[in-house]
Each structure stands twice: as structure tokens, then as C-alpha cells.
Enzyme design. Structure first.
Site, short mmCIF file in Angstrom:
data_model
loop_
_atom_site.label_atom_id
_atom_site.label_comp_id
_atom_site.label_asym_id
_atom_site.label_seq_id
_atom_site.Cartn_x
_atom_site.Cartn_y
_atom_site.Cartn_z
N GLN A 25 0.96 -1.21 -0.07
CA GLN A 25 0.02 -0.17 0.13
C GLN A 25 0.95 1.13 -0.13
OE1 GLN A 25 -2.25 2.35 -0.38
NE2 GLN A 25 -3.76 1.20 0.77
N SER A 41 -20.73 8.60 5.47
CA SER A 41 -21.24 8.19 3.86
C SER A 41 -21.68 6.74 3.95
CB SER A 41 -20.27 8.53 2.98
OG SER A 41 -20.53 8.20 1.90
N GLN A 49 -18.99 0.79 -3.22
CA GLN A 49 -17.92 -0.04 -4.20
C GLN A 49 -17.18 -0.99 -3.11
OE1 GLN A 49 -14.93 2.31 -5.80
NE2 GLN A 49 -13.98 0.61 -6.93
N GLU A 67 -8.41 0.09 1.20
CA GLU A 67 -8.13 0.25 2.38
C GLU A 67 -8.82 1.09 3.42
OE1 GLU A 67 -4.03 0.48 5.78
OE2 GLU A 67 -3.80 0.01 3.56
N ARG A 68 -9.06 2.23 2.71
CA ARG A 68 -10.02 3.55 3.49
C ARG A 68 -11.02 3.06 3.64
NH1 ARG A 68 -11.39 7.42 0.91
NH2 ARG A 68 -11.31 8.89 2.62
N GLU A 100 -3.87 1.69 -8.43
CA GLU A 100 -5.12 1.87 -7.75
C GLU A 100 -4.99 3.42 -7.22
OE1 GLU A 100 -8.70 2.32 -5.21
OE2 GLU A 100 -6.76 1.75 -4.60
N ARG A 104 -5.27 8.27 -7.73
CA ARG A 104 -6.42 9.15 -6.77
C ARG A 104 -5.56 10.36 -6.52
NH1 ARG A 104 -10.55 6.41 -4.36
NH2 ARG A 104 -10.33 4.36 -4.50
#
Length: 272
Positions: A25, A41, A49, A67-68, A100, A104
Site C-alpha cells: 500500500q 457516508s 464499491q 483500505e480506506r 489504484e 487518486r
């Protein structure tokens, strides 16, 4: 609880306790405020997702991406999470995780640089080839990697104070680690913008140049100096200057006399 199929990848409900983080990561910092917002949220609208995992043996899974989301569900006290199980190796998992996260916008600039550096290592490719795979210019990739040359203390200050890539590139112009650290501390203390930081570093470089001592040439062997003069006399003579040289040993010093005409000697006219 049933989940929709995502192409060939089936979504499963997996216990959070059976999932471990991906050692590849690239994100090293997770904002508590950001995680709290994500958790709120998810609590309000559900997890839109699923995370992506790979089997790691003995009923365990390793995160590939998400991971978040996994951390936010942990905060909410969830016991299970929807996950896509990928059939991939640890190396492939590392590449997917890095890819991934690099896509971001909120990824820390130094995490980006370290992630790119790891990808180059995994792929065993050149910077040019890595830039092509990532869809970015080679100069962009090279500038990000250069940030890893900054001392660890400077990198820490950049993370803590959210300094930009341009801040880091400006700091790299300074000649050594002490200068870079001192400048970074001042930039953070005064909360300088990129433009202010660049002007500040430009002023530091100008001051260093002004104070730079003049290098003196010390001739330890007088014979080297005399040989240099002899070569210069021969060069001028070959060029048509009738140079007269004389030297006399005066004990503590050598007296050297050179007589150099202002005009080269003209050849005598031939008689018809």
C-alpha cells in the site's frame, strides 16, 4: 446478504477480521477526519464499491484495493464487508494496489513518488517505460522520483505541512542536506506559498554565490611555473613575435624579463 456479480469477479461478504492490509500500500497516512466522513457516508448510503482482496491462505485475505473503505467499516463496527476476490499473485496484488492509489488525486506527493519507485522495481523497467505504462510524461515521472533525494527530515516536514511537489523541487536546488532542512523549516514556519518559497531559495542561492570564496592557485614547484612561461614564449615565437626573455637568479628570487614586440616580425622582402 447477496451482492451483484461484477463480470467474472464474484462479490462475497467476508469477515473484516479475516482481511489484512496490503504491505505494498503506497498510502502511509490516513486522515482521521477523512475516514470519519467516509464512515458517515457508508452509514447513510451503504458501501457503494466493494473492496478488492486476494486469498492469502488458511481462510485469510489480503487487501488489493480499498483500505480506506475497510478502515471506515471497522470504525462503524461492521463485522463483514463486500469484497471482490481476485485470483492474483502477491506481486500482481502489489502492482494493482499501487496503480489504484496512484490514480487518486488525494495521494500524498511523496507516497506517489515511493509508489512509482516500487512499481519500477516490480516491473523491472526504465523510467521511460514506466511513464508509458502509467500514461504520464517521462519528465513528470522523473520530477516526482527526484523528491525521494530529499533528506528524511525534509520529507517529514513536507508531509506534516502538506508542501507541494514544487516546494520539494525548489528545495532540491540547494546544495546540501543542512541547507535543504533549514530552508524547509523556514518555509513551514512562515507558511510560504510556492512562489514565495522559490523566491526565498533563489535569494539563498544568490547569497551563497556572493560569499563563495575565490579559489587561489598555489604553485608548490617553481619549475612548473617556469615551464609554463617557456611554453608561452615558444608559442609567441612560432606566431612571429620576436620575444626576448632573460632570467637571473637573485638568491631568494628569480628575476625574469620578457620583451614582447607589439607587432609580429615581418619577413624580409625578396629581391627580384
Amino acid at each position: 446478504m447477496a451482492f451483484a456479480n461484477f463480470g467474472k469477479d464474484r462479490v462475497r461478504s467476508i469477515p473484516l477480521a479475516q482481511i489484512t492490509v496490503n504491505p505494498a500500500q503506497p498510502r502511509t497516512q490516513f486522515s482521521e477526519e477523512s475516514l470519519e466522513q467516509l464512515a458517515q457516508s457508508i452509514a447513510a448510503s451503504g458501501l457503494l464499491q466493494p473492496v478488492t482482496v486476494r486469498e492469502s491462505g488458511s481462510g485469510k485475505y489480503q487487501l488489493v484495493a480499498g483500505e480506506r473503505r475497510w478502515r471506515a467499516c471497522m470504525l462503524l463496527g461492521h463485522t463483514h464487508i463486500p469484497a471482490i476476490v481476485k485470483n492474483c499473485t502477491m506481486k500482481e496484488s502489489a502492482v494493482l494496489a499501487l496503480m489504484e492509489n496512484l490514480q487518486r488525486q488525494d495521494l500524498d506527493i511523496l507516497d506517489q513518488a515511493e509508489g512509482i519507485s516500487r512499481l519500477i522495481g516490480y516491473w523491472g523497467v526504465t523510467q521511460e517505460e514506466a511513464a508509458a505504462k502509467l500514461g504520464i510524461a517521462q519528465s513528470t515521472l522523473a520530477n516526482k522520483l527526484r523528491l525521494l533525494r530529499l533528506p528524511p527530515q525534509v520529507q517529514q516536514l513536507m508531509r506534516q505541512n502538506a508542501l507541494s511537489e514544487r516546494h520539494g523541487r525548489a528545495l532540491l536546488r540547494l546544495p546540501d542536506e543542512p541547507a535543504q532542512l533549514a530552508a524547509a523549516q523556514m518555509i513551514c514556519k512562515r507558511n510560504m506559498t510556492v512562489s514565495q518559497s522559490e523566491q526565498y531559495i533563489e535569494a539563498l542561492l544568490a547569497e551563497q554565490k556572493r560569499k563563495k570564496p575565490t579559489r587561489l592557485f598555489i604553485c608548490k614547484d617553481i619549475r612548473l611555473f617556469m615551464n609554463t612561461i617557456d611554453k608561452a614564449v615558444k608559442t609567441m615565437t612560432a606566431a612571429g613575435l620576436k620575444v626576448q626573455s632573460a632570467q637571473e637568479d637573485q638568491g631568494e628570487f628569480i628575476e625574469l624579463t620578457l620583451r614582447i614586440p607589439k607587432e609580429p616580425q615581418r619577413p624580409a622582402a625578396r629581391l627580384a
